[in-house]
Design a protein around this motif. Structure first.
Motif, PDB file in Angstrom:
ATOM      1  N   LEU A 269      69.460  96.326  70.621  1.00  0.00           N
ATOM      2  CA  LEU A 269      69.352  95.229  69.654  1.00  0.00           C
ATOM      3  C   LEU A 269      70.719  94.859  69.089  1.00  0.00           C
ATOM      4  N   GLU A 270      71.551  95.862  68.838  1.00  0.00           N
ATOM      5  CA  GLU A 270      72.899  95.572  68.337  1.00  0.00           C
ATOM      6  C   GLU A 270      73.704  94.804  69.373  1.00  0.00           C
ATOM      7  N   PHE A 271      73.532  95.170  70.647  1.00  0.00           N
ATOM      8  CA  PHE A 271      74.220  94.432  71.714  1.00  0.00           C
ATOM      9  C   PHE A 271      73.749  92.989  71.760  1.00  0.00           C
ATOM     10  N   LEU A 272      72.433  92.776  71.638  1.00  0.00           N
ATOM     11  CA  LEU A 272      71.898  91.409  71.695  1.00  0.00           C
ATOM     12  C   LEU A 272      72.425  90.542  70.562  1.00  0.00           C
ATOM     13  N   ALA A 273      72.793  91.165  69.450  1.00  0.00           N
ATOM     14  CA  ALA A 273      73.308  90.393  68.313  1.00  0.00           C
ATOM     15  C   ALA A 273      74.792  90.079  68.452  1.00  0.00           C
ATOM     16  N   SER A 274      75.469  90.701  69.402  1.00  0.00           N
ATOM     17  CA  SER A 274      76.919  90.504  69.550  1.00  0.00           C
ATOM     18  C   SER A 274      77.222  89.114  70.098  1.00  0.00           C
ATOM     19  N   PRO A 275      78.404  88.573  69.816  1.00  0.00           N
ATOM     20  CA  PRO A 275      78.764  87.260  70.374  1.00  0.00           C
ATOM     21  C   PRO A 275      78.679  87.222  71.894  1.00  0.00           C
ATOM     22  N   GLU A 276      79.098  88.301  72.552  1.00  0.00           N
ATOM     23  CA  GLU A 276      79.054  88.341  74.022  1.00  0.00           C
ATOM     24  C   GLU A 276      77.627  88.130  74.534  1.00  0.00           C
ATOM     25  N   ALA A 277      76.691  88.886  74.006  1.00  0.00           N
ATOM     26  CA  ALA A 277      75.308  88.767  74.461  1.00  0.00           C
ATOM     27  C   ALA A 277      74.677  87.460  74.003  1.00  0.00           C
ATOM     28  N   GLN A 278      75.011  87.037  72.806  1.00  0.00           N
ATOM     29  CA  GLN A 278      74.447  85.798  72.276  1.00  0.00           C
ATOM     30  C   GLN A 278      74.786  84.603  73.157  1.00  0.00           C
ATOM     31  N   GLU A 279      76.013  84.578  73.670  1.00  0.00           N
ATOM     32  CA  GLU A 279      76.410  83.450  74.510  1.00  0.00           C
ATOM     33  C   GLU A 279      75.648  83.440  75.827  1.00  0.00           C
ATOM     34  N   ILE A 280      75.341  84.627  76.368  1.00  0.00           N
ATOM     35  CA  ILE A 280      74.523  84.694  77.589  1.00  0.00           C
ATOM     36  C   ILE A 280      73.095  84.263  77.281  1.00  0.00           C
ATOM     37  N   LEU A 281      72.550  84.768  76.181  1.00  0.00           N
ATOM     38  CA  LEU A 281      71.186  84.403  75.790  1.00  0.00           C
ATOM     39  C   LEU A 281      71.055  82.890  75.594  1.00  0.00           C
ATOM     40  N   ALA A 282      72.003  82.308  74.872  1.00  0.00           N
ATOM     41  CA  ALA A 282      71.926  80.877  74.570  1.00  0.00           C
ATOM     42  C   ALA A 282      72.080  80.036  75.831  1.00  0.00           C
ATOM     43  N   SER A 283      72.972  80.451  76.733  1.00  0.00           N
ATOM     44  CA  SER A 283      73.204  79.679  77.956  1.00  0.00           C
ATOM     45  C   SER A 283      71.979  79.682  78.862  1.00  0.00           C
ATOM     46  N   GLY A 284      71.216  80.764  78.823  1.00  0.00           N
ATOM     47  CA  GLY A 284      70.077  80.883  79.722  1.00  0.00           C
ATOM     48  C   GLY A 284      69.030  79.810  79.526  1.00  0.00           C
ATOM     49  N   ASN A 285      68.925  79.269  78.312  1.00  0.00           N
ATOM     50  CA  ASN A 285      67.907  78.250  78.049  1.00  0.00           C
ATOM     51  C   ASN A 285      68.462  77.106  77.223  1.00  0.00           C
TER      52      ASN A 285
END
Length: 332
Positions: A269-285
């Motif tokens: 969960l901490e990784f998902l909140a990081s800018p690195e993961a957030q940018e992947i999450l946001a780009s996916g959809n």
């Protein structure tokens, strides 16, 4: 029989392998890259079970204390609220997450956290609607829009959360007046999904649709000439600018109660909140990250708008009353 020492080391490594079990309603491009990066950084393997948010929630409830789920991710504040009410989540004490996720996009007791944001906006027929005539969600119930509005059914959780926001903003009476006014102005009986509303505008079945922004972006990115034709005929409008802001909803997740790998789950969960993961999450959809330090996808750079600031927890908590209002006004 005496087993080889190397084999015993292998068995020990397997037994001690760190892992986290993710039940997720997100199935977008880039998700596997996200899991691979987490594993590279931490050595923790992500085991994924995907499905619809409602089905996964029922599965976790059915599995009970024996559920292998460590993290549950779903979309919409209404579904997060439902999981919260069913006792699925336990609080996460993480200074990392508190620093990365703004307060309005997390549960006040840290039961769940937002991951990405999606705006519920208006789509209009370029040849029949002057965008100067559009302003707010509330204005859609005026006589000018009679028989011209397209939107999904009231069973759709996105609409329930939009009404949940209006309840928080203006109270139940005003929200019910709005819902009743929308019913009066429907161009057709609510049907289809968000993409269907946008296509219906292009096809002339109505003049203004309410839908989430990323459905339009998917059409923009499509190679299908028919989709491109739709985007040429339809414009996007962010309502309530200067008047409370456009409604934004979230995808989000939390730590599942009784999960077998809580420490690994918190790291995930901490990784998902990081800018690195957030940018992947946001780009996916083609969504907006909740972490203000993460960049939005390039294709969304033109979409600069004022967001409504009602907390996601308040919007989700208004879900039962929203459903009752829809029933009373006959929004099927």
């Amino acid at each position: 029989m005496k087993l080889p020492f190397v084999f015993l080391l292998f068995v020990a490594a397997v037994l001690n392998a760190a892992e986290v079990n993710l039940y997720t309603a997100r199935h977008y491009p880039g998700d596997q890259e996200l899991y691979d990066r987490f594993e590279e950084k931490t050595g923790i393997k992500v085991n994924v079970v995907d499905g619809s948010g409602d089905a996964l929630l029922e599965r976790i409830k059915a599995e009970g204390d024996q559920s292998p789920a460590d993290v549950f991710i779903t979309v919409d504040a209404g579904r997060l609220w439902a999981a919260e009410e069913d006792g699925v989540f336990v609080p996460v004490e993480s200074e990392v997450i508190l620093a990365e996720v703004p307060a309005e996009f997390r549960h006040p007791d840290n039961l769940w956290f937002g991951l990405t944001k999606r705006a519920r906006v208006l789509f209009y027929a370029k040849d029949r609607v002057d965008p100067e005539d559009l302003s707010t969600y509330q204005a859609l119930i005026t006589p000018e829009w009679n028989d011209r509005i397209l939107i999904r059914s009231s069973s759709n959780v996105y609409n329930q959360s939009l009404l949940g926001m209006l309840i928080a903003e203006e109270g139940e009476e005003a929200a019910e007046e709005w819902a009743a006014g929308m019913v009066e102005n429907f161009a057709r009986t609510p049907q289809s999904n968000d993409t269907g509303q946008i296509r219906a505008v292009a096809a002339g079945q109505g003049d203004v649709a309410v839908a989430n922004h990323y459905y339009f972006v998917r059409l923009l990115l499509s190679d299908d000439p028919a989709d491109q034709e739709v985007t040429e005929k339809v414009g996007i409008f962010f309502p309530n600018q200067g008047e409370g802001g456009t409604h934004v909803n979230i995808s989000g997740g939390g730590l599942v109660k009784g999960g077998p790998n809580p420490d690994e789950a918190v790291q995930f969960l901490e990784f998902l909140a990081s800018p690195e993961a957030q940018e992947i999450l946001a780009s996916g959809n083609a969504e907006f990250p909740v972490n203000p330090n993460a960049k939005s996808p390039e294709i969304l750079e033109a979409y600069v708008f004022e967001e409504n600031n009602q907390p996601s927890s308040v919007i989700g908590g208004n879900n039962p009353e929203a459903i009752r209002i829809f029933d009373r006004v006959g929004w099927r």
